[in-house]
Design an enzyme around this catalytic site. Structure first.
Site, short mmCIF file in Angstrom:
data_model
loop_
_atom_site.label_atom_id
_atom_site.label_comp_id
_atom_site.label_asym_id
_atom_site.label_seq_id
_atom_site.Cartn_x
_atom_site.Cartn_y
_atom_site.Cartn_z
N CYS A 168 0.71 -1.27 0.10
CA CYS A 168 -0.11 0.28 0.00
C CYS A 168 1.04 1.18 0.01
CB CYS A 168 -0.82 -0.08 1.14
SG CYS A 168 -1.96 1.43 1.62
N CYS A 185 0.51 3.21 3.46
CA CYS A 185 1.04 2.80 4.85
C CYS A 185 1.93 1.70 4.85
CB CYS A 185 -0.26 2.25 5.60
SG CYS A 185 -0.84 0.46 5.07
N CYS A 245 -7.33 -1.16 1.73
CA CYS A 245 -6.03 -1.56 2.33
C CYS A 245 -6.84 -2.04 3.81
CB CYS A 245 -5.05 -0.59 2.38
SG CYS A 245 -3.88 -1.07 3.69
N CYS A 261 -5.01 0.47 6.55
CA CYS A 261 -5.27 1.95 6.71
C CYS A 261 -6.86 2.54 5.93
CB CYS A 261 -4.02 2.75 6.21
SG CYS A 261 -3.73 2.75 4.27
N CYS A 305 -8.93 -5.41 -9.75
CA CYS A 305 -8.48 -4.08 -10.61
C CYS A 305 -7.89 -3.04 -9.84
CB CYS A 305 -9.51 -3.99 -11.55
SG CYS A 305 -9.31 -2.61 -12.68
#
Length: 141
Positions: free
Chosen positions: A54, A57, A103, A106, A128
């Site tokens: 991510c 984070c 995510c 976060c 996607c």
């Protein structure tokens, strides 16, 4: 964005902190649920071996061995790195019903997951994901 129900993020920051850490485009996608234009992201066509984290984070989200060519304009994966790496929620924006991918660490917006499109993947799913929501850590780094 709508709050995620039933799960608390591990990484908690104010929107001001997110704005300071992310550039305008990253913030628009990760924190406001925007979508980058198709075929413009840095990871759309890459085949580098590694782990996709991510961008907000640093949590591990996807691995390169689950990335596949979908020719849809965004990086596509058939499975997250771990079953707890992402959260899914219903998205009824733009006059359609989709499943948004966030995510888990976060609660940043990553993209959407689609099923039953006929891609030859073990899960029959296509995550996607916006390139700008990811950071690729090449194997051996």
């Amino acid at each position: 964005m709508e709050p995620v129900t039933g799960a608390e993020p591990n990484v908690v920051k104010s929107e001001q902190e997110w704005r300071q850490e992310l550039n305008a485009e990253e913030y628009a996608v990760l924190r406001q649920g925007a979508t980058e234009p198709p075929f413009t992201g840095e990871y759309t066509d890459t085949s580098t071996t590694g782990v996709y984290e991510c961008r907000a984070c640093g949590a591990e989200l996807f691995r390169s061995d689950t990335k596949f060519e979908s020719h849809c304009g965004w990086p596509s994966f058939y499975d997250p790195a771990d079953s707890d790496a992402v959260l899914l929620r219903e998205d009824r924006s733009l006059g359609m019903v989709r499943t948004e991918v966030l995510c888990a660490s976060c609660h940043s917006h990553l993209g959407h997951v689609f099923e039953g499109e006929g891609y030859p993947t073990p899960t029959d799913q296509r995550y996607c994901i916006n390139s700008i929501a990811l950071r690729l850590v090449p194997a051996g780094s």
